[in-house]
Motif scaffolding. Structure first.
Motif, short mmCIF file in Angstrom:
data_model
loop_
_atom_site.label_atom_id
_atom_site.label_comp_id
_atom_site.label_asym_id
_atom_site.label_seq_id
_atom_site.Cartn_x
_atom_site.Cartn_y
_atom_site.Cartn_z
N VAL A 1 10.04 -11.08 3.24
CA VAL A 1 10.93 -9.93 3.08
C VAL A 1 10.12 -8.73 2.66
O VAL A 1 9.31 -8.80 1.73
CB VAL A 1 12.02 -10.20 1.99
N VAL A 2 10.31 -7.60 3.36
CA VAL A 2 9.64 -6.35 3.02
C VAL A 2 10.72 -5.29 2.85
O VAL A 2 11.59 -5.13 3.71
CB VAL A 2 8.64 -5.93 4.12
N GLN A 3 10.68 -4.56 1.72
CA GLN A 3 11.68 -3.51 1.47
C GLN A 3 10.98 -2.20 1.20
O GLN A 3 9.97 -2.14 0.59
CB GLN A 3 12.54 -3.86 0.27
N ALA B 1 0.79 -1.23 0.00
CA ALA B 1 0.00 0.00 0.00
C ALA B 1 0.82 1.28 0.00
O ALA B 1 0.38 2.28 -0.54
CB ALA B 1 -0.96 0.01 1.19
N ASP B 2 2.01 1.31 0.57
CA ASP B 2 2.77 2.55 0.66
C ASP B 2 4.02 2.57 -0.22
O ASP B 2 5.04 3.12 0.13
CB ASP B 2 3.12 2.85 2.12
N PRO C 1 5.58 -7.57 14.60
CA PRO C 1 5.09 -8.93 14.88
C PRO C 1 3.56 -9.02 14.87
O PRO C 1 3.00 -9.98 14.34
CB PRO C 1 5.65 -9.24 16.27
N ALA C 2 2.90 -8.02 15.43
CA ALA C 2 1.43 -8.04 15.45
C ALA C 2 0.87 -7.93 14.02
O ALA C 2 -0.13 -8.58 13.69
CB ALA C 2 0.89 -6.90 16.31
N GLY C 3 1.51 -7.14 13.19
CA GLY C 3 1.07 -7.01 11.80
C GLY C 3 1.25 -8.30 11.02
O GLY C 3 0.38 -8.68 10.22
N THR D 1 0.64 -2.09 4.80
CA THR D 1 1.70 -1.09 4.73
C THR D 1 3.00 -1.69 5.27
O THR D 1 2.99 -2.73 5.94
CB THR D 1 1.35 0.15 5.57
N TYR D 2 4.08 -1.00 5.00
CA TYR D 2 5.39 -1.42 5.48
C TYR D 2 5.39 -1.55 7.01
O TYR D 2 5.91 -2.53 7.55
CB TYR D 2 6.45 -0.42 5.03
N GLU D 3 4.82 -0.58 7.69
CA GLU D 3 4.79 -0.59 9.16
C GLU D 3 4.02 -1.81 9.68
O GLU D 3 4.42 -2.43 10.66
CB GLU D 3 4.18 0.70 9.72
#
Length: 139
Positions: free
Chosen positions: A137-139, A54-55, A105-107, A98-100
């Motif tokens: 993996v999230v970048q 999303a971001d 961990p909760a996300g 979103t990245y956040e």
């Protein structure tokens, strides 16, 4: 006098039997379900997902679904339309994050549950017990 004792005895038996039936109906079936081990599951491994989230960040996630009964994994793997529907639903769910969200961990746990629920909507014959992250993996 004999008839009175017989009537009281019969009433007592019916009362005890009725109480036992009500107890089993209300509590007995739940106790059996809680004590029973979960049905053995098989894994449905999906090819990795690489998408924008999303971001404007990117995510690469590999998911495996634990499904029961055991033979269900072969049924899913043999149906390309079903696999495509699963991938579409998971990609849509992933792209809305979103990245956040994905970095906490909760996300991650929330995404895992949303993927499991989304897969369960599509897999109507059987149970999706878990969505497991094989790679994340999230970048």
């Amino acid at each position: 006098m004999k008839n009175k004792k017989l009537l009281i005895g019969l009433a007592a038996v019916l009362l005890i039997g009725g109480a036992a039936g009500v107890y089993f109906f209300l509590f007995g079936s739940n106790a059996v379900d809680e004590d029973a081990p979960p049905e053995p599951a098989a894994l449905v491994e999906l090819t990795p997902f690489l998408t924008n989230i999303a971001d404007q960040h990117k995510a690469r996630i590999e998911v495996a679904l634990a499904v029961a009964p055991l033979g269900l994994s072969e049924v899913i793997a043999a149906d390309p339309f079903l696999v495509a529907r699963l991938r579409d639903k998971i990609l849509t769910t992933l792209a809305a994050r979103t990245y956040e969200e994905l970095n906490s961990p909760a996300g991650k746990e929330g995404l895992r549950e949303k993927i499991r629920a989304a897969a369960q909507e599509i897999i109507t014959e059987g149970e999706v017990q878990e969505a497991l992250f094989v790679d994340f993996v999230v970048q």
